[in-house]
Design a protein around this motif. Structure first.
Motif, PDB file in Angstrom:
ATOM      1  N   ASP A 140      87.258  26.676 104.426  1.00 56.93           N
ATOM      2  CA  ASP A 140      88.434  27.503 104.155  1.00 56.93           C
ATOM      3  C   ASP A 140      89.648  26.694 103.725  1.00 56.93           C
ATOM      4  OD1 ASP A 140      87.123  29.879 104.829  1.00 56.93           O
ATOM      5  OD2 ASP A 140      87.503  29.569 106.957  1.00 56.93           O
ATOM      6  N   ARG A 141      89.479  25.417 103.446  1.00 55.04           N
ATOM      7  CA  ARG A 141      90.647  24.563 103.234  1.00 55.04           C
ATOM      8  C   ARG A 141      91.343  24.804 101.904  1.00 55.04           C
ATOM      9  NH1 ARG A 141      87.980  19.129 105.916  1.00 55.04           N
ATOM     10  NH2 ARG A 141      88.321  19.757 108.081  1.00 55.04           N
ATOM     11  N   GLU A 142      90.602  25.183 100.847  1.00 55.30           N
ATOM     12  CA  GLU A 142      91.272  25.431  99.569  1.00 55.30           C
ATOM     13  C   GLU A 142      92.322  26.522  99.715  1.00 55.30           C
ATOM     14  OE1 GLU A 142      88.017  25.390  99.966  1.00 55.30           O
ATOM     15  OE2 GLU A 142      87.068  24.063  98.502  1.00 55.30           O
ATOM     16  N   LEU A 143      91.914  27.657 100.296  1.00 53.29           N
ATOM     17  CA  LEU A 143      92.849  28.745 100.511  1.00 53.29           C
ATOM     18  C   LEU A 143      93.929  28.345 101.502  1.00 53.29           C
ATOM     19  CD1 LEU A 143      93.723  31.664 100.109  1.00 53.29           C
ATOM     20  CD2 LEU A 143      92.090  32.336 101.884  1.00 53.29           C
ATOM     21  N   VAL A 179      99.531  27.210 103.152  1.00 54.78           N
ATOM     22  CA  VAL A 179     100.502  26.259 103.710  1.00 54.78           C
ATOM     23  C   VAL A 179     101.652  26.031 102.740  1.00 54.78           C
ATOM     24  CG1 VAL A 179     100.843  23.858 104.407  1.00 54.78           C
ATOM     25  CG2 VAL A 179      98.843  25.109 105.216  1.00 54.78           C
ATOM     26  N   PHE A 180     101.327  25.778 101.479  1.00 54.04           N
ATOM     27  CA  PHE A 180     102.373  25.501 100.498  1.00 54.04           C
ATOM     28  C   PHE A 180     103.306  26.698 100.332  1.00 54.04           C
ATOM     29  CE2 PHE A 180      99.212  22.459  98.236  1.00 54.04           C
ATOM     30  CZ  PHE A 180      99.395  21.534  99.257  1.00 54.04           C
ATOM     31  N   ALA A 181     102.717  27.900 100.234  1.00 55.43           N
ATOM     32  CA  ALA A 181     103.538  29.098 100.090  1.00 55.43           C
ATOM     33  C   ALA A 181     104.386  29.332 101.342  1.00 55.43           C
ATOM     34  CB  ALA A 181     102.653  30.316  99.815  1.00 55.43           C
ATOM     35  N   GLY A 182     103.787  29.113 102.511  1.00 53.12           N
ATOM     36  CA  GLY A 182     104.533  29.293 103.754  1.00 53.12           C
ATOM     37  C   GLY A 182     105.686  28.320 103.887  1.00 53.12           C
ATOM     38  N   VAL A 183     105.472  27.091 103.463  1.00 56.73           N
ATOM     39  CA  VAL A 183     106.537  26.084 103.511  1.00 56.73           C
ATOM     40  C   VAL A 183     107.717  26.520 102.649  1.00 56.73           C
ATOM     41  CG1 VAL A 183     107.138  23.743 102.792  1.00 56.73           C
ATOM     42  CG2 VAL A 183     105.056  24.140 104.082  1.00 56.73           C
ATOM     43  N   VAL A 184     107.429  26.964 101.428  1.00 52.56           N
ATOM     44  CA  VAL A 184     108.501  27.384 100.530  1.00 52.56           C
ATOM     45  C   VAL A 184     109.218  28.613 101.079  1.00 52.56           C
ATOM     46  CG1 VAL A 184     109.008  28.244  98.213  1.00 52.56           C
ATOM     47  CG2 VAL A 184     107.370  26.391  98.521  1.00 52.56           C
ATOM     48  N   LEU A 185     108.463  29.570 101.629  1.00 51.76           N
ATOM     49  CA  LEU A 185     109.073  30.776 102.186  1.00 51.76           C
ATOM     50  C   LEU A 185     110.022  30.436 103.326  1.00 51.76           C
ATOM     51  CD1 LEU A 185     109.321  33.832 102.411  1.00 51.76           C
ATOM     52  CD2 LEU A 185     107.284  33.819 103.887  1.00 51.76           C
ATOM     53  N   ILE A 186     109.578  29.590 104.251  1.00 55.16           N
ATOM     54  CA  ILE A 186     110.429  29.204 105.382  1.00 55.16           C
ATOM     55  C   ILE A 186     111.670  28.465 104.880  1.00 55.16           C
ATOM     56  CG2 ILE A 186     110.556  27.718 107.422  1.00 55.16           C
ATOM     57  CD1 ILE A 186     107.606  28.372 107.907  1.00 55.16           C
ATOM     58  N   ALA A 187     111.497  27.609 103.890  1.00 53.62           N
ATOM     59  CA  ALA A 187     112.634  26.859 103.354  1.00 53.62           C
ATOM     60  C   ALA A 187     113.644  27.783 102.680  1.00 53.62           C
ATOM     61  CB  ALA A 187     112.138  25.797 102.378  1.00 53.62           C
ATOM     62  N   ILE A 188     113.156  28.792 101.955  1.00 52.49           N
ATOM     63  CA  ILE A 188     114.070  29.735 101.305  1.00 52.49           C
ATOM     64  C   ILE A 188     114.860  30.515 102.342  1.00 52.49           C
ATOM     65  CG2 ILE A 188     114.159  31.855  99.949  1.00 52.49           C
ATOM     66  CD1 ILE A 188     111.927  30.777  98.231  1.00 52.49           C
ATOM     67  N   PHE A 215     101.582  29.451  94.629  1.00 50.49           N
ATOM     68  CA  PHE A 215     100.765  28.725  95.600  1.00 50.49           C
ATOM     69  C   PHE A 215      99.653  29.604  96.154  1.00 50.49           C
ATOM     70  CE2 PHE A 215     104.413  25.639  96.509  1.00 50.49           C
ATOM     71  CZ  PHE A 215     103.812  24.639  95.757  1.00 50.49           C
ATOM     72  N   LEU A 216      99.972  30.859  96.461  1.00 53.20           N
ATOM     73  CA  LEU A 216      98.943  31.767  96.966  1.00 53.20           C
ATOM     74  C   LEU A 216      97.854  31.981  95.920  1.00 53.20           C
ATOM     75  CD1 LEU A 216     101.025  34.492  98.843  1.00 53.20           C
ATOM     76  CD2 LEU A 216      99.505  32.780  99.849  1.00 53.20           C
ATOM     77  N   ALA A 217      98.268  32.143  94.662  1.00 56.22           N
ATOM     78  CA  ALA A 217      97.294  32.368  93.588  1.00 56.22           C
ATOM     79  C   ALA A 217      96.404  31.140  93.396  1.00 56.22           C
ATOM     80  CB  ALA A 217      98.022  32.710  92.292  1.00 56.22           C
ATOM     81  N   VAL A 218      97.002  29.964  93.402  1.00 53.99           N
ATOM     82  CA  VAL A 218      96.222  28.742  93.204  1.00 53.99           C
ATOM     83  C   VAL A 218      95.228  28.548  94.339  1.00 53.99           C
ATOM     84  CG1 VAL A 218      96.372  26.227  93.185  1.00 53.99           C
ATOM     85  CG2 VAL A 218      97.907  27.577  91.761  1.00 53.99           C
ATOM     86  N   GLY A 219      95.672  28.770  95.569  1.00 52.98           N
ATOM     87  CA  GLY A 219      94.761  28.616  96.700  1.00 52.98           C
ATOM     88  C   GLY A 219      93.590  29.578  96.631  1.00 52.98           C
ATOM     89  N   SER A 220      93.870  30.826  96.278  1.00 52.02           N
ATOM     90  CA  SER A 220      92.806  31.828  96.192  1.00 52.02           C
ATOM     91  C   SER A 220      91.851  31.528  95.038  1.00 52.02           C
ATOM     92  CB  SER A 220      93.430  33.218  96.019  1.00 52.02           C
ATOM     93  OG  SER A 220      92.431  34.209  95.929  1.00 52.02           O
ATOM     94  N   LEU A 221      92.389  31.161  93.872  1.00 55.10           N
ATOM     95  CA  LEU A 221      91.543  30.874  92.719  1.00 55.10           C
ATOM     96  C   LEU A 221      90.705  29.618  92.929  1.00 55.10           C
ATOM     97  CD1 LEU A 221      94.045  31.694  89.829  1.00 55.10           C
ATOM     98  CD2 LEU A 221      92.069  33.052  90.567  1.00 55.10           C
ATOM     99  N   ALA A 222      91.291  28.612  93.580  1.00 54.24           N
ATOM    100  CA  ALA A 222      90.523  27.394  93.868  1.00 54.24           C
ATOM    101  C   ALA A 222      89.371  27.696  94.806  1.00 54.24           C
ATOM    102  CB  ALA A 222      91.437  26.336  94.483  1.00 54.24           C
ATOM    103  N   LYS A 223      89.572  28.638  95.717  1.00 54.86           N
ATOM    104  CA  LYS A 223      88.512  29.034  96.637  1.00 54.86           C
ATOM    105  C   LYS A 223      87.352  29.681  95.886  1.00 54.86           C
ATOM    106  CE  LYS A 223      86.951  29.895 100.836  1.00 54.86           C
ATOM    107  NZ  LYS A 223      86.660  28.840 101.817  1.00 54.86           N
ATOM    108  N   ARG A 224      87.671  30.444  94.841  1.00 58.69           N
ATOM    109  CA  ARG A 224      86.644  31.199  94.132  1.00 58.69           C
ATOM    110  C   ARG A 224      85.953  30.395  93.031  1.00 58.69           C
ATOM    111  NH1 ARG A 224      90.114  35.046  95.961  1.00 58.69           N
ATOM    112  NH2 ARG A 224      89.213  37.061  96.529  1.00 58.69           N
TER     113      ARG A 224
END
Length: 401
Positions: free
Chosen positions: A157-160, A165-174, A374-383
């Motif tokens: 599950d690491r790709e997703l 993680v990346f999206a969450g980091v940016v969201l918290i920072a914003i 980031f969410l899109a990249v993680g999901s697409l990399a998983k697939r």
């Protein structure tokens, strides 16, 4: 274990992300810790609300040049010392390493708060920020955070997970930046309150890291100690040692072999394992193998080991080259973009409030785009696989530039 891909096709990317966080509660804590780290360092509200005005007042029209020197020095420190810090993190454990990362990242803000928003404070912040390059803190976290992600979840599950993680980091920072803007408004732009707020984020980071619970099998790595019953680890140890023929070893740690720590962690050779704890007052260090000069050479070998690994591994070298070429335009633009934006409105020596508004409006749209990306990249990399997606993204990046 059934992959997230099997059950995430009917839902959207957000549903996949929430399902992953529900499946791995420890991942949510790591996301929170990495987000607080970014919000207090690389994406801190101190930059647009305090530092831009301070740098323009002190550095003036030379701000872009000084920023380029600062970023270059930070990169050199990271290149020379980050691998040694990775070894340190393997030896002392993730929690201690994350706490040290926090101290390295937060020291510049603490210095500015203690010394004041003046030439001395800006100089201290710049020097300490360069030294903080050891921790390699970026917009998406740092290597120690990535190691924690590996520790708290299953490999499939690491790709997703990294996209989350990346999206969450940016969201918290914003969100942290929005709170900082609100505090700046309530305090009529008093810099000290923004700095105090960021110190509060620092405290929250340490508190969250303390709550992260690693599996019992995740332990600090002790060099060259393999489980006698782990035949696979012992066999790989013997094979790599034979292949290296006594040269400085670049082998993986026992935990990496078992999949419990980050892969490809560089480790010291057999003859340096005891040397790491060698003290000049110890009689065992009085032999030829324990002389300070020999220990110094071995430590230098360990610093050079990552570069040697890159040069000997063609796929890894190509990946590093691609990463450097893709990130170069962003790095160059970072050095000059803020001064360019301020110059367009003739604000280098202008009104402080207008500087803050221009800087915030210039930076935030890019941060907002990162969230779905980031969410899109993680999901697409998983697939579709990380390598195939990387090729498409590199091509798209080249065409957009």
């Amino acid at each position: 274990r059934r992959s997230m891909t099997d059950k995430g096709t009917n839902g959207g990317q957000c549903a996949e992300a929430l399902s992953l966080l529900w499946k791995y509660p420890g991942l949510l804590k790591v996301v929170a810790a990495a987000g607080l780290l970014a919000a207090a360092t690389i994406m801190s509200p101190v930059t647009p609300l305090v530092l831009v005005d301070l740098r323009t007042e002190i550095w003036g029209d030379n701000m872009a040049s000084y920023m380029a020197l600062y970023n270059s020095a930070n990169g050199i420190v990271a290149m020379l010392l980050s691998s040694s810090f990775g070894r340190f993190g393997d030896r002392v454990g993730r929690h201690t390493a994350m706490h040290v990362v926090g101290v390295l990242g937060f020291l510049p803000t603490w210095a500015l708060l203690a010394l004041g928003c003046n030439v001395v404070g800006l100089t201290a912040l710049s020097v300490l920020s360069v030294l903080g390059g050891i921790a390699c803190i970026t917009v998406t976290g740092c290597p120690t955070c990535y190691a924690l992600v590996n520790d708290v979840m299953a490999p499939e599950d690491r790709e997703l997970a990294f996209g989350v993680v990346f999206a969450g980091v940016v969201l918290i920072a914003i969100v942290a930046n929005l709170v900082g803007v609100f505090i700046n408004y309530l305090t009529n732009g008093e810099n000290v309150w923004i700095l105090v707020y960021v110190v509060a984020l620092d405290v929250a980071f340490f508190a969250v890291v303390a709550t992260v619970r690693l599996p019992a099998k995740i332990k600090p790595v002790i060099l060259d100690q393999f489980d006698e019953g782990d035949a696979k680890a012992a066999e790989e140890h013997r094979a790599q040692t034979a292949a290296l023929e006594g040269s400085p070893a670049d082998r993986r740690s026992p935990s990496a072999v078992g999949g419990d720590a980050e892969a490809d962690t560089l480790q010291a050779p057999d003859d340096t394992a005891d040397d790491l704890s060698c003290d000049d007052s110890d009689e065992s260090c009085s032999s030829d193998d324990g002389t300070p000069a020999r220990r110094g050479r071995r430590r230098l070998d360990r610093v050079r080991a990552p570069m040697a690994l890159i040069l000997e591994n063609k796929p890894l070298a190509m990946m590093c080259l691609v990463a450097a070429l893709v990130s170069l335009p962003e790095i160059v633009l970072t050095d000059v973009s803020v001064q360019y934006a301020l110059n367009q409105f003739d604000l280098i020596h202008g009104d402080t409030l207008k500087k803050k508004k221009v800087t915030l409006l210039y930076q935030w749209p890019g941060y907002a785009v990162l969230l779905p990306a980031f969410l899109a990249v993680g999901s697409l990399a998983k697939r579709f696989g990380a390598l195939r997606l990387l090729r498409i993204l590199v091509l798209g990046t080249g065409l957009s530039l």
